[in-house]
Design an enzyme around this catalytic site. Sequence first.
Site, PDB file in Angstrom:
ATOM      1  N   ASP A  30      80.119   4.076  44.101  1.00  0.00           N
ATOM      2  CA  ASP A  30      80.302   5.085  43.615  1.00  0.00           C
ATOM      3  C   ASP A  30      80.236   4.973  41.719  1.00  0.00           C
ATOM      4  O   ASP A  30      80.184   4.097  41.320  1.00  0.00           O
ATOM      5  CB  ASP A  30      81.964   5.436  43.365  1.00  0.00           C
ATOM      6  N   ASN A  87      88.350  13.399  50.771  1.00  0.00           N
ATOM      7  CA  ASN A  87      88.670  14.555  50.316  1.00  0.00           C
ATOM      8  C   ASN A  87      88.138  15.617  50.776  1.00  0.00           C
ATOM      9  O   ASN A  87      86.814  15.786  50.878  1.00  0.00           O
ATOM     10  CB  ASN A  87      88.652  14.457  48.576  1.00  0.00           C
ATOM     11  N   SER A  95      84.614  17.045  45.039  1.00  0.00           N
ATOM     12  CA  SER A  95      83.797  17.335  44.100  1.00  0.00           C
ATOM     13  C   SER A  95      82.163  17.654  44.535  1.00  0.00           C
ATOM     14  O   SER A  95      81.649  18.403  43.926  1.00  0.00           O
ATOM     15  CB  SER A  95      83.822  16.832  42.893  1.00  0.00           C
ATOM     16  N   HIS A 100      81.812  12.561  52.474  1.00  0.00           N
ATOM     17  CA  HIS A 100      81.652  10.990  52.413  1.00  0.00           C
ATOM     18  C   HIS A 100      82.889  10.203  52.091  1.00  0.00           C
ATOM     19  O   HIS A 100      84.062  11.040  52.006  1.00  0.00           O
ATOM     20  CB  HIS A 100      81.189  10.828  50.690  1.00  0.00           C
ATOM     21  N   HIS A 102      85.283   7.527  50.772  1.00  0.00           N
ATOM     22  CA  HIS A 102      85.589   6.690  49.681  1.00  0.00           C
ATOM     23  C   HIS A 102      86.088   5.293  50.142  1.00  0.00           C
ATOM     24  O   HIS A 102      87.132   5.347  50.943  1.00  0.00           O
ATOM     25  CB  HIS A 102      86.481   7.081  48.546  1.00  0.00           C
TER      26      HIS A 102
HETATM   27  P1  AMP Z   1      84.909  13.481  45.657  1.00  0.00           P
HETATM   28  O1  AMP Z   1      85.547  13.875  44.391  1.00  0.00           O
HETATM   29  O2  AMP Z   1      85.631  13.205  46.741  1.00  0.00           O
HETATM   30  O3  AMP Z   1      84.033  14.782  46.353  1.00  0.00           O
HETATM   31  O4  AMP Z   1      83.950  12.406  45.490  1.00  0.00           O
HETATM   32  C1  AMP Z   1      82.470  12.474  44.783  1.00  0.00           C
HETATM   33  C2  AMP Z   1      82.366  11.256  44.210  1.00  0.00           C
HETATM   34  O5  AMP Z   1      80.864  10.984  43.930  1.00  0.00           O
HETATM   35  C3  AMP Z   1      83.127  10.756  43.046  1.00  0.00           C
HETATM   36  O6  AMP Z   1      83.843   9.657  43.025  1.00  0.00           O
HETATM   37  C4  AMP Z   1      81.766  10.618  41.899  1.00  0.00           C
HETATM   38  O7  AMP Z   1      82.035   9.498  41.129  1.00  0.00           O
HETATM   39  C5  AMP Z   1      80.768  10.066  42.979  1.00  0.00           C
HETATM   40  N1  AMP Z   1      79.426  10.474  42.415  1.00  0.00           N
HETATM   41  C6  AMP Z   1      79.098  11.595  41.640  1.00  0.00           C
HETATM   42  N2  AMP Z   1      77.636  11.503  41.382  1.00  0.00           N
HETATM   43  C7  AMP Z   1      77.460  10.202  41.796  1.00  0.00           C
HETATM   44  C8  AMP Z   1      76.068   9.245  41.883  1.00  0.00           C
HETATM   45  N3  AMP Z   1      74.910   9.955  41.320  1.00  0.00           N
HETATM   46  N4  AMP Z   1      76.069   8.075  42.552  1.00  0.00           N
HETATM   47  C9  AMP Z   1      77.190   7.544  42.902  1.00  0.00           C
HETATM   48  N5  AMP Z   1      78.208   8.343  43.171  1.00  0.00           N
HETATM   49  C10 AMP Z   1      78.498   9.557  42.447  1.00  0.00           C
END
Ligand code: AMP
Length: 114
Positions: A30, A87, A95, A100, A102
Amino acid sequence: MSDCLFCKINEGSIPAEKIYDDNGVFAIKDINPQAPVHFLIIPKKHFSTILEVKETDHEMIGSIYSVANQLAKKSGLDQTGFRIVLNCGAEAGQSVFHIHYHFLGGRVLKWPPG
Ligand code: AMP
Ligand code: ZN
């Protein structure tokens, strides 16, 4: 999907180091880690949320367990514990709308989550 961050990372048009890669699933670190170990385990097929996952996808989604198992052993978190979080939707804080998982650990994780 053309305008999806994780599809672009999978295709290589946005760079990220894949720490795991097979036909159906990949994993990356992440970019904004919430714990000393914070990986994202990502199916290559685009699903915006788990509400799009069908029974025919279950085998591929099930393989997430095997990837988590391997990452736990590789990171040593099989010895101490870890958490897997998905999520779904706005109120859960999703977001990136490509599902995905975590994979978090390396510190004591509070419960319930915020
Ligand atoms: P969510 O909020 O559950 O949708 O998680 C999205 C995750 O993607 C967040 O923890 C971000 O920090 C991560 N994220 C966003 N852009 C990138 C990226 N380019 N490389 C790795 N992780 C990312
Ligand atoms: Zn996607």
